[in-house]
Enzyme design. Structure first.
Site, PDB file in Angstrom:
ATOM      1  N   VAL A  56      20.047  77.467   3.387  1.00 34.43           N
ATOM      2  CA  VAL A  56      20.439  77.904   4.713  1.00 34.43           C
ATOM      3  C   VAL A  56      21.222  76.750   5.437  1.00 34.43           C
ATOM      4  O   VAL A  56      21.482  77.034   6.496  1.00 34.43           O
ATOM      5  CB  VAL A  56      19.164  78.344   5.560  1.00 34.43           C
ATOM      6  CG1 VAL A  56      18.714  79.581   5.098  1.00 34.43           C
ATOM      7  CG2 VAL A  56      18.095  77.430   5.759  1.00 34.43           C
ATOM      8  N   TYR A 147       8.540  70.229  13.879  1.00 34.00           N
ATOM      9  CA  TYR A 147       8.356  71.571  13.862  1.00 34.00           C
ATOM     10  C   TYR A 147       8.442  72.261  15.086  1.00 34.00           C
ATOM     11  O   TYR A 147       8.862  73.294  15.097  1.00 34.00           O
ATOM     12  CB  TYR A 147       7.009  71.781  12.914  1.00 34.00           C
ATOM     13  CG  TYR A 147       6.685  72.870  12.467  1.00 34.00           C
ATOM     14  CD1 TYR A 147       7.475  73.601  11.307  1.00 34.00           C
ATOM     15  CD2 TYR A 147       6.068  73.716  13.011  1.00 34.00           C
ATOM     16  CE1 TYR A 147       7.104  74.904  10.771  1.00 34.00           C
ATOM     17  CE2 TYR A 147       5.573  75.185  12.642  1.00 34.00           C
ATOM     18  CZ  TYR A 147       6.143  75.719  11.474  1.00 34.00           C
ATOM     19  OH  TYR A 147       5.985  76.944  10.985  1.00 34.00           O
ATOM     20  N   ALA A 148       7.672  71.685  16.005  1.00 33.31           N
ATOM     21  CA  ALA A 148       7.567  72.312  17.459  1.00 33.31           C
ATOM     22  C   ALA A 148       8.847  72.494  18.058  1.00 33.31           C
ATOM     23  O   ALA A 148       9.200  73.541  18.625  1.00 33.31           O
ATOM     24  CB  ALA A 148       6.443  71.551  18.038  1.00 33.31           C
TER      25      ALA A 148
END
Length: 241
Positions: A56, A147-148
């Site tokens: 991606v 990640y957050a």
């Protein structure tokens, strides 16, 4: 009754785990074709599933795949942005490489794929984009600054897309699903006390299953949610932080 009869769906991160369950769920509900994409190979028993190798972060390959789908089917009705990675570390010790890797896949990767698919949806005046966020994007979590940031970021992008892509009467919707603690091969190897800590923070007192996430995705992908856009559905068993 099949809930997405005749639809063309594209699912990133579809080779395993929650993504694979989403692919199989959409295929079982009458999709004409579900294109599963991932970095690695995968096989599916369902004849209406096709797997493609896709990174991606590779914008050119994404464009080529979307063109290939357009040439064959003329449309993409459903996009599920599921591909994601983690590289956890305490904030003060998180490396730039760990930050960049997670941002590139989880945030920019979602941007890349959706930007390639959205013009086809707006041209056809319809489509459903479902992005997998996380409760971490809603509430934060120790050791997961990168990640957050990505999971909160995809929620913000989704709200923006819900406004932009529905202009001029196009029925293009964008929503998120935010999973809580889900039983996957990753949780199978966790110590018992860690699992118990998850259960203690969940009102229903159990881990969710990949099927729970796939069911929410199916709802948002189907015409049953035709008047829902710009929303984030939390599937967490009543997570309390």
């Amino acid at each position: 009754m099949n809930r997405i009869e005749g639809k063309v769906a594209l699912v990133t991160g579809g080779a395993r785990g929650i993504g694979r369950t989403i692919v199989e769920k959409l295929a079982s509900e009458g999709a004409e074709i579900v294109i599963s994409c991932d970095m690695g190979e995968a096989t599916f028993e369902q004849t209406n599933v096709r797997h493609e190798i896709l990174n991606v972060t590779d914008r050119e390959t994404i464009k080529e795949l979307v063109k290939k789908i357009k040439d064959e089917f003329g449309r993409i009705d459903i996009l599920v942005n599921n591909a994601g990675i983690t590289k956890d570390a305490p904030f003060v010790r998180m490396s730039e490489d760990a930050w960049d890797a997670v941002i590139n896949v989880n945030l920019k990767g979602v941007f890349n794929v959706t930007q390639a698919v959205a013009p086809l949806m707006t041209k056809n005046k319809k489509g459903s984009i479902v992005t997998i966020s996380s409760v971490v994007g809603l509430y934060g979590n120790i050791g997961q600054t990168n990640y957050a940031a990505t999971k909160g970021g995809v929620i913000a992008m989704t709200k923006t897309w819900s406004k932009e892509l529905a202009r001029k009467g196009a029925q293009v919707r964008a929503n998120c699903v935010a999973p809580g603690f889900i039983a996957t091969p990753m949780t199978d190897v966790l110590p018992e006390e860690v699992i118990q800590g998850m259960l203690d923070r969940t009102s229903l007192g159990k881990l969710g299953m990949p099927e729970d996430i796939a069911n929410a995705v199916l709802f948002l992908a189907s015409d049953e949610s035709a008047y829902i856009t710009g929303q984030t559905i939390e599937v967490s068993g009543g997570l309390a932080l």
